[in-house]
Scaffold this motif. Sequence first.
Motif, short mmCIF file in Angstrom:
data_model
loop_
_atom_site.label_atom_id
_atom_site.label_comp_id
_atom_site.label_asym_id
_atom_site.label_seq_id
_atom_site.Cartn_x
_atom_site.Cartn_y
_atom_site.Cartn_z
N ASP A 236 51.55 -61.07 -0.38
CA ASP A 236 51.61 -62.43 0.14
C ASP A 236 50.26 -63.12 -0.06
O ASP A 236 50.01 -64.18 0.50
N PRO A 270 56.93 -57.35 9.44
CA PRO A 270 57.42 -58.32 10.43
C PRO A 270 57.56 -59.73 9.85
O PRO A 270 56.97 -60.07 8.83
N GLY A 271 58.35 -60.54 10.55
CA GLY A 271 58.40 -61.97 10.29
C GLY A 271 59.09 -62.37 9.02
O GLY A 271 59.77 -61.58 8.35
N PRO A 272 58.94 -63.65 8.65
CA PRO A 272 59.62 -64.20 7.47
C PRO A 272 59.28 -63.47 6.17
O PRO A 272 60.14 -63.34 5.29
N PHE A 273 58.03 -63.00 6.06
CA PHE A 273 57.67 -62.31 4.82
C PHE A 273 58.44 -61.00 4.70
O PHE A 273 58.91 -60.64 3.61
N GLY A 274 58.59 -60.28 5.80
CA GLY A 274 59.37 -59.06 5.78
C GLY A 274 60.82 -59.34 5.42
O GLY A 274 61.45 -58.56 4.67
N GLU A 275 61.37 -60.43 5.93
CA GLU A 275 62.75 -60.80 5.59
C GLU A 275 62.86 -61.14 4.10
O GLU A 275 63.85 -60.79 3.45
N ARG A 276 61.83 -61.79 3.58
CA ARG A 276 61.84 -62.11 2.15
C ARG A 276 61.84 -60.83 1.30
O ARG A 276 62.59 -60.73 0.32
#
Length: 341
Positions: A236, A270-276
């Motif tokens: 990221d 965690p968070g949006p980056f993990g979801e990405r």
Amino acid sequence: MVTADGRDIRALAYPSLTGTPRPGDRVLLNTTAGDLGLGTGGYAFVVALPDRLPDDEPLPGHIMKARYTPLQTAVASADEQGSPHHEALADADSVDGMPVVAADLHSALPAVLAGFFSGTDLRGSPAPRAVYLMTDGGALPGAFSMTVARLREAGWLAGTVTAGQAFGGDLEAVTVHSGLLAARHVLGADMVIVAQGPGNLGTGTRWGYSGVAAGEAVNAAAALGGRPVASLRLSDADPRERHQGISHHSLTAYGRVALAPADVAVPDLPGPFGERIAAEAAPLGTRHRLVTVDTAGLEDALAACPVRLSTMGRGLEQDRAYFLAAAAAGRHARALASGHA
């Protein structure tokens, strides 16, 4: 070292190729990469000592590396006739379910090992034996990697194997396949990391990148009855769009080149980056087994690494996701080696 035109530059010599330079020697230098501003760490390379030939010494073996170049060198391959290991390797055809981590950058090596050894007291009972198999997509001389030398000193690597045109490992191998067999049956490896040496080659295109060979490492491990583990390259922090999230190199190597199934280690971030990351990894699940790896404690393991972590000039603080992904692959490989996965 001062060049003929008065420049003061650093130069590396490999004594096995050129002989050992002495103060006052004239040297023939290759400065091409530095002249082009490429990532050689600012080094020139000694080609020859024109006024003094290397000492004549018995050749160690019959396998040539850097073949058909002026600096081709003879090495003793682990499996060649005359090798003390020839008999053990002559009919070897399996690595007995050994986990093999494939990574596309040399900088992943210490991070994979940090994950593999996380929670292990290396001063206590014998730790699992990790071996590095260096391919020839980057630097050819194994001695160029200061990372490998320091990992050996720290006890994180039980040995190294140099395959293809790469040379200078504890063992030499002709192919990745014979290198994996040598790591298992000669060095007693419990896990092998396959990655190119320092200084990868890339053209900014999908296929013109030396790290695509990570997919071939998956195939080799599977062909020999190993458990391939795919280490994802992700970030990221990389300013280049093609390397944000999961790098297009990982998607190509594992989604197109790797024809055998592997365990793809997906770090639980965690968070949006993990979801990405989870979403971008999902298509790989049509060919491979996606394994979500808990990253708890891995950042501490990375911080305790005995070598400096750096990828494209970014350290752990600047690119945690990259190093956590490599460490996650190492943690999964440890679970496989221990029979817990």
